[in-house]
Design an enzyme around this catalytic site. Structure first.
Site, short mmCIF file in Angstrom:
data_model
loop_
_atom_site.label_atom_id
_atom_site.label_comp_id
_atom_site.label_asym_id
_atom_site.label_seq_id
_atom_site.Cartn_x
_atom_site.Cartn_y
_atom_site.Cartn_z
N LYS A 1 -41.33 17.58 4.43
CA LYS A 1 -40.30 16.83 3.71
C LYS A 1 -39.75 15.67 4.53
O LYS A 1 -38.59 15.28 4.39
CB LYS A 1 -39.17 17.76 3.26
N GLY B 1 -41.69 12.72 4.63
CA GLY B 1 -42.39 11.52 4.15
C GLY B 1 -43.90 11.59 4.25
O GLY B 1 -44.56 10.56 4.10
N LYS C 1 -54.10 15.53 6.43
CA LYS C 1 -52.66 15.71 6.65
C LYS C 1 -52.40 17.10 7.20
O LYS C 1 -53.10 18.06 6.86
CB LYS C 1 -51.91 15.52 5.32
N HIS D 1 -48.84 19.67 8.75
CA HIS D 1 -47.48 19.87 9.26
C HIS D 1 -47.50 20.68 10.56
O HIS D 1 -46.43 21.04 11.08
CB HIS D 1 -46.64 20.60 8.22
N ARG E 1 -38.37 11.83 10.23
CA ARG E 1 -37.22 11.55 9.37
C ARG E 1 -35.98 12.14 10.02
O ARG E 1 -36.06 13.14 10.74
CB ARG E 1 -37.44 12.18 8.00
N SER F 1 -33.72 17.82 1.88
CA SER F 1 -34.96 17.75 1.13
C SER F 1 -35.74 19.06 1.19
O SER F 1 -36.28 19.53 0.17
CB SER F 1 -35.83 16.60 1.67
N TYR G 1 -39.37 7.42 8.57
CA TYR G 1 -39.13 7.38 7.14
C TYR G 1 -38.11 6.29 6.79
O TYR G 1 -38.25 5.56 5.81
CB TYR G 1 -38.61 8.75 6.71
N ARG H 1 -37.99 13.89 -5.09
CA ARG H 1 -36.66 14.01 -5.69
C ARG H 1 -35.92 12.67 -5.71
O ARG H 1 -35.90 11.98 -6.72
CB ARG H 1 -35.86 15.07 -4.91
#
Length: 337
Positions: A79, A81, A145, A147, A168, A176, A231, A295
């Site tokens: 969360k 970006g 990608k 995490h 971020r 988020s 971000y 969102r």
């Protein structure tokens, strides 16, 4: 009991990290709030990285996933970006083809390598194994990608492939991720924002801990194969950040192409783009009906959620974790692109 693969892989990489069931006192507290974690959670040692048990059993598979010299890897905490940035990278690596991008879901164009393990199952299903095999067989250049933090990925990654890391500010990341865990059924979070923030600060949520994840990447930011970005900079100057990533990737889009993909990548446009916004998850039962995967995308939205007491506590947590570091975060913007 260790959940790592105990086989001896002679002449192959071995992950020097083991995964253990989350301590009972932590899990007892989390369990009522995360009914989606039916098989519990595990933590790594060292690192204390939190993940579900299926990943813990198979962490070495991803650690030994061989990077290619023409790969582009996108890393970042959840969360922060990564969806937005993966669309940006794919477009730059594919001649800014927004038509093709809109025709194929992002999950197939820039797959998340740990996605096959993000279930409550205790065995890797044939469907998930096929997903892993598909990543290995993807045509070059791949955009991938993850995490996962650097130490759980192939040790030659940064010397082999281009890596983009997106960070971020932790206040908006908390908000988020809170909404995300309420939306996605495999989390199904049932608590309050204040309770979630406490878990976040105590390094007890999935993909925790936050600061070691970011600070490790920050320490590598001068490596020629790493582009570290924020971000908040995307929000402040989207086209300018696209140009920086293009230069890093050795791409030279025309002014016309830059204008086209800048418009394509504006957050409000992506929110209504079915190949990116993951609304498919509602139709497939992966997500609850209330809420959206993409969102608001606003910097400073935390001000609409935090009480003064919670904000003060988070400020102290940030200050404590950034002590001795030159990393700073922007938590508010006067203008957002």
């Amino acid at each position: 009991m260790s959940l790592s693969n105990e086989n001896n892989f002679k002449h192959q990489l071995q992950l020097r990290v083991q995964f253990y069931s989350m301590p009972q006192n932590e899990w007892k507290k989390l369990r009522p709030h995360f009914p989606g974690y039916t098989s519990g959670l595990v933590k790594s040692e060292p690192g204390k990285f939190v993940m579900n048990p299926l990943y813990g059993f198979h962490a070495e598979k991803l650690y030994r996933m061989q990077p290619r010299s023409d790969d582009v890897w996108l890393l970042g905490f959840p969360k922060c970006g990564t969806t937005w940035t993966s669309e940006l990278i794919w477009l730059l690596m594919n001649d800014c083809d927004t038509v093709r991008a809109s025709a194929t879901h992002l999950i197939f164009r820039t797959p998340c390598i740990e996605l096959p393990f993000l279930t409550s199952e205790t065995e890797l299903s044939p469907q998930m194994m096929n997903m892993l095999n598909a990543i290995e067989k993807m045509q070059s250049p791949r955009v991938l990608k993850s995490h996962l933090p650097f130490y759980l990925l192939h040790p030659d990654l940064l010397d082999t492939s281009k890596v983009v890391y997106i960070a971020r500010n932790p206040k908006d990341a908390i908000v988020s991720f809170y909404h995300h865990t309420k939306l996605v059924k495999r989390h199904n979070f049932q608590g309050t924002l204040e309770e979630f923030a406490e878990y976040f600060m105590e390094d007890e949520i999935l993909c925790s801990p936050f600061f070691p994840h970011v600070l490790d990447a920050w320490s590598k930011r001068h490596h020629p194969n790493l582009h570290f970005m924020f971000y908040e900079d995307l929000k402040k100057n989207l086209r300018g950040e696209i140009e920086k990533v293009a230069k890093f990737l050795g791409q030279s889009p025309s002014d016309e192409q830059l204008a086209k993909i800048t418009n394509h990548l504006r957050f409000d446009n992506l929110r209504h783009n079915d190949s990116v916004n993951n609304e498919l998850g509602k139709r497939t039962g992966f997500m609850n009906k209330e809420g959206n995967f993409m969102r608001k995308g606003k910097t400073g939205d935390w001000k609409n959620h935090f009480s003064p007491e919670l904000n003060s506590k988070i400020d102290k947590w940030i200050e404590r974790n950034l002590k001795g570091s030159d990393l700073t975060f922007v938590t508010e913007l006067e203008y957002q692109d």
